[in-house]
Write a protein that holds these residues in place. Structure first.
Motif, short mmCIF file in Angstrom:
data_model
loop_
_atom_site.label_atom_id
_atom_site.label_comp_id
_atom_site.label_asym_id
_atom_site.label_seq_id
_atom_site.Cartn_x
_atom_site.Cartn_y
_atom_site.Cartn_z
N GLY A 159 0.80 -1.22 0.00
CA GLY A 159 0.00 0.00 0.00
C GLY A 159 0.83 1.27 0.00
O GLY A 159 0.37 2.32 -0.44
N LEU A 160 2.08 1.17 0.45
CA LEU A 160 2.99 2.32 0.45
C LEU A 160 3.81 2.43 -0.83
O LEU A 160 4.60 3.34 -0.98
N GLY A 161 3.66 1.45 -1.73
CA GLY A 161 4.38 1.52 -2.99
C GLY A 161 5.38 0.41 -3.22
O GLY A 161 6.07 0.41 -4.24
N ALA A 162 5.51 -0.53 -2.31
CA ALA A 162 6.43 -1.66 -2.50
C ALA A 162 5.80 -2.70 -3.40
O ALA A 162 4.59 -2.72 -3.60
N GLY A 163 6.64 -3.58 -3.92
CA GLY A 163 6.16 -4.69 -4.73
C GLY A 163 6.66 -6.01 -4.18
O GLY A 163 7.69 -6.05 -3.50
N VAL A 164 5.93 -7.07 -4.44
CA VAL A 164 6.32 -8.41 -4.00
C VAL A 164 7.07 -9.09 -5.13
O VAL A 164 6.59 -9.14 -6.26
N ALA A 165 8.25 -9.65 -4.80
CA ALA A 165 9.04 -10.39 -5.80
C ALA A 165 8.81 -11.89 -5.65
O ALA A 165 8.62 -12.58 -6.64
N SER A 166 8.83 -12.39 -4.42
CA SER A 166 8.66 -13.83 -4.21
C SER A 166 8.38 -14.12 -2.74
O SER A 166 8.57 -13.27 -1.88
N ARG A 167 7.91 -15.34 -2.50
CA ARG A 167 7.67 -15.83 -1.14
C ARG A 167 8.42 -17.15 -0.98
O ARG A 167 8.52 -17.91 -1.94
N ALA A 168 8.91 -17.40 0.25
CA ALA A 168 9.60 -18.67 0.52
C ALA A 168 9.12 -19.20 1.85
O ALA A 168 8.92 -18.45 2.82
N ARG A 169 8.93 -20.53 1.88
CA ARG A 169 8.44 -21.18 3.10
C ARG A 169 9.19 -22.50 3.29
O ARG A 169 9.41 -23.24 2.34
N GLY A 170 9.56 -22.75 4.52
CA GLY A 170 10.17 -24.02 4.89
C GLY A 170 9.42 -24.60 6.08
O GLY A 170 9.25 -23.92 7.08
N ASP A 171 8.96 -25.83 5.96
CA ASP A 171 8.14 -26.44 7.00
C ASP A 171 8.90 -27.45 7.87
O ASP A 171 8.28 -28.25 8.57
N ASP A 172 10.22 -27.41 7.84
CA ASP A 172 11.02 -28.30 8.70
C ASP A 172 10.69 -27.97 10.16
O ASP A 172 10.85 -26.83 10.59
N PRO A 173 10.20 -28.95 10.94
CA PRO A 173 9.82 -28.68 12.33
C PRO A 173 10.98 -28.13 13.17
O PRO A 173 10.76 -27.41 14.14
#
Length: 146
Positions: free
Chosen positions: A112-126
């Motif tokens: 909303g302030l003008g930034a953009g999303v490039a990518s998301r990363a997730r790791g589910d290792d407990p």
């Protein structure tokens, strides 16, 4: 002891200073406390001006100042240095899903302030779960929210 600031090249220093002030909660005026030679130097440089247009300061006086230095060339390539914002406080006691919700709420604010999303990363290792979003500020500088 060496004092330091983070200098960020910018085509529009005022634009980036406004964005990062809201993103970090920084202010365009050096804090009164703690009393440091660094803050005194910048308060003196302000003179009669109310605030800087191209510099930001941690209101608590603990984080490094930021200077948005005007340059003629546009950003080219990936940053060699970037900021990591952690609205979760790096609290590993929070379940991953709760951390993701906090991160995504902050990402929405920054978009909303003008930034953009490039990518998301997730790791589910407990043993080491993680989630972060790579973003770009209004001039394309990369930063992460985790």
């Amino acid at each position: 002891m060496t004092v330091w600031q983070l200098t960020i090249d910018a085509n529009d220093p005022r634009l980036l200073a406004r964005f990062w002030a809201q993103a970090l909660g920084y202010r365009p005026v050096p804090p009164e406390a703690p009393r440091t030679t660094w803050h005194a130097h910048y308060r003196a440089r302000l003179g009669d001006d109310a605030a800087f247009e191209d510099r930001l300061f941690d209101p608590a006086g603990l984080g490094p100042p930021l200077w948005f230095q005007e340059v003629p060339e546009r950003k080219a390539g990936k940053n060699r240095l970037h900021l990591d914002l952690s609205p979760t406080g790096r609290d590993d006691a929070l379940p991953l899903e709760a951390r993701i919700g906090i991160v995504e709420a902050r990402v929405a604010e920054l978009v909303g302030l003008g930034a953009g999303v490039a990518s998301r990363a997730r790791g589910d290792d407990p043993e080491d779960p993680f989630y972060y979003v790579v973003m770009h500020d209004p001039e394309g500088n990369e930063f992460c929210v985790s």
